[in-house]
Design a protein around this motif. Sequence first.
Motif, short mmCIF file in Angstrom:
data_model
loop_
_atom_site.label_atom_id
_atom_site.label_comp_id
_atom_site.label_asym_id
_atom_site.label_seq_id
_atom_site.Cartn_x
_atom_site.Cartn_y
_atom_site.Cartn_z
N VAL A 242 25.51 92.80 -14.42
CA VAL A 242 24.90 94.12 -14.32
C VAL A 242 24.12 94.50 -15.57
O VAL A 242 22.96 94.88 -15.51
CB VAL A 242 25.95 95.22 -14.01
CG1 VAL A 242 25.27 96.59 -13.92
CG2 VAL A 242 26.68 94.92 -12.70
N LYS A 243 24.76 94.38 -16.75
CA LYS A 243 24.11 94.85 -17.96
C LYS A 243 24.40 93.90 -19.12
O LYS A 243 25.45 93.26 -19.14
CB LYS A 243 24.67 96.23 -18.36
CG LYS A 243 23.88 97.41 -17.83
CD LYS A 243 24.51 98.66 -18.37
CE LYS A 243 23.67 99.89 -18.11
NZ LYS A 243 24.35 101.08 -18.63
N SER A 244 23.49 93.87 -20.06
CA SER A 244 23.77 93.07 -21.25
C SER A 244 23.36 93.83 -22.50
O SER A 244 22.61 94.81 -22.43
CB SER A 244 23.02 91.74 -21.18
OG SER A 244 21.64 91.99 -21.20
N ALA A 245 23.87 93.41 -23.64
CA ALA A 245 23.51 94.02 -24.91
C ALA A 245 23.52 92.94 -25.97
O ALA A 245 24.24 91.96 -25.85
CB ALA A 245 24.52 95.11 -25.27
N SER A 246 22.69 93.12 -27.01
CA SER A 246 22.81 92.20 -28.14
C SER A 246 22.90 93.03 -29.41
O SER A 246 22.45 94.17 -29.45
CB SER A 246 21.63 91.24 -28.17
OG SER A 246 20.44 91.96 -28.02
N SER A 247 23.49 92.45 -30.42
CA SER A 247 23.84 93.24 -31.60
C SER A 247 22.91 92.97 -32.77
O SER A 247 22.15 92.00 -32.76
CB SER A 247 25.26 92.92 -32.03
OG SER A 247 25.25 91.73 -32.79
N ILE B 153 29.64 95.64 -36.63
CA ILE B 153 30.50 95.07 -35.59
C ILE B 153 31.15 96.20 -34.78
O ILE B 153 31.15 96.18 -33.55
CB ILE B 153 31.59 94.15 -36.22
CG1 ILE B 153 30.93 92.89 -36.78
CG2 ILE B 153 32.65 93.78 -35.19
CD1 ILE B 153 31.87 92.03 -37.60
N ASP B 154 31.65 97.20 -35.52
CA ASP B 154 32.29 98.35 -34.87
C ASP B 154 31.31 99.05 -33.92
O ASP B 154 31.65 99.39 -32.79
CB ASP B 154 32.80 99.31 -35.95
CG ASP B 154 33.52 100.50 -35.35
OD1 ASP B 154 34.53 100.28 -34.66
OD2 ASP B 154 33.04 101.64 -35.55
N ASN B 155 30.09 99.24 -34.40
CA ASN B 155 29.07 99.87 -33.54
C ASN B 155 28.81 99.05 -32.29
O ASN B 155 28.65 99.61 -31.21
CB ASN B 155 27.74 100.01 -34.31
CG ASN B 155 27.82 101.13 -35.32
OD1 ASN B 155 28.67 102.02 -35.21
ND2 ASN B 155 26.96 101.08 -36.32
N PHE B 156 28.76 97.74 -32.47
CA PHE B 156 28.47 96.90 -31.32
C PHE B 156 29.62 96.97 -30.30
O PHE B 156 29.38 97.09 -29.10
CB PHE B 156 28.23 95.45 -31.77
CG PHE B 156 27.84 94.56 -30.63
CD1 PHE B 156 26.72 94.85 -29.85
CD2 PHE B 156 28.58 93.43 -30.31
CE1 PHE B 156 26.35 94.04 -28.78
CE2 PHE B 156 28.22 92.61 -29.25
CZ PHE B 156 27.11 92.91 -28.49
N TYR B 157 30.86 96.92 -30.78
CA TYR B 157 31.99 97.03 -29.87
C TYR B 157 31.95 98.36 -29.11
O TYR B 157 32.27 98.42 -27.92
CB TYR B 157 33.32 96.91 -30.63
CG TYR B 157 33.64 95.51 -31.12
CD1 TYR B 157 32.93 94.41 -30.65
CD2 TYR B 157 34.65 95.30 -32.04
CE1 TYR B 157 33.22 93.13 -31.10
CE2 TYR B 157 34.96 94.02 -32.49
CZ TYR B 157 34.23 92.94 -32.02
OH TYR B 157 34.53 91.68 -32.47
#
Length: 419
Positions: free
Chosen positions: A171-176, A200-204
């Motif tokens: 459905v969805k993806s994200a990259s950091s 890392i915290d933001n990405f989680y």
Amino acid sequence: MSQEGEQEQSDRKKYEFRKVIEDLKDFEGSGTQLVSIYIPEDRQVSDVVQHVTQEHSEAANIKSKQTRTAVQDALTSIKDRLRYYDTFPPENGMVVFSGAVDSGGGQTEMVTRVLEGPPQPVESFRYHCDSDFLIEPLEEMMADQGLYGLIVLDRREANVGWLKGKRVEPVKSASSLVPGKQRKGGQSAQRFARLRLEAIDNFYQEVAGMANDLFVAKRHELDGILVGGPSPTKDEFLDGDYLHHEIQDSVIGKFDVAYTDESGLKDLVDNAEEALADAEVMKDKKQMEEFFEELNAGDLATYGFEQTRRNLMMGAVDRLLISEDLRKDVISYDCEECGNTDREVVDRRKSTPAHTCTECGSDVEATEEDREDAIDHLIEIAEQRGTTTKFISTDFEKGEQLYNAFGGFAGILRYSTGV
Ligand SMILES: [Zn+2]
């Protein structure tokens, strides 16, 4: 309709479908003359009629007169049935079976079955004419229809999606923007480490937000959440309580996967195979454990056809538990002498036995109309009384006991009835 209501409908539908499948499996054609047609919901019925008409005229070339007649009769019967439908088939499409089947003693009999709206959509149009009905695609649709949420992530990339039955839907993806481990010159080691942890915290948080957006609205239909990724990323993510608490509670396992792109979602499902099978059985296990607790230490358990039926009639049954493997009929013997009704549960394939009224001792005859599917009989009462029906698999010990020791029928009561 409520979600519970929809679930019950689909349980009942599944039962109806399973029965038809079993019937069809027993039929063997005496030649290539059994016709199966799978029709997706977006296929115009007029197209299908045209296809059937075409097949009908081609069947004129079949050399054996017997086979030719059988195929053409089957196709005519299918066309007659299709006449009842509007432009498009019902939601999820439909499946039509027709053919001359062996009815013993060298006789054949025309059988036509129409199954509307299978539990999962018919994916593509199929026309099949063979000595057997084409059952496998339908059986696959009947297989577990669980709904699972999928999350795969590492520190650079994440994907979320669904597992619906056997289908994986990304459905969805994200990259950091998490920087690598190498810091640039001039940056203090401490500052670099802090920035990196923040990133890392933001990405989680971003990944959790994505998962929550998708899963929270469906949390009551979800059968579980699977999380995949390398160690320690997935552990950090889960231990950090980033997910909505109800989603977090639904996590049924974490698994190592090599990729975190869309193919990672498929890896995740492959690696979780055992956990998924357990989760399916787990739902049934919980029901049976509650039943046994009540049976041993409480007073909210009932079992056996007659007792369960009486409690159902009183509206006292919260959940009706039926063994998935059960195939029984119930015969109602109405005594003309004293007005009493006895019921007897018999094997589907056994003939209707003679009966003596338990009240006055008169002989009672039963006709075909007095005989019906025992499960349908109880489900009908259950629906009128607001009782939920659960089909219990026999793939675990207590499920097997329901079938063997309790006659396949049991119930968990709303209140004690003393029945
Ligand atoms: Zn009687």
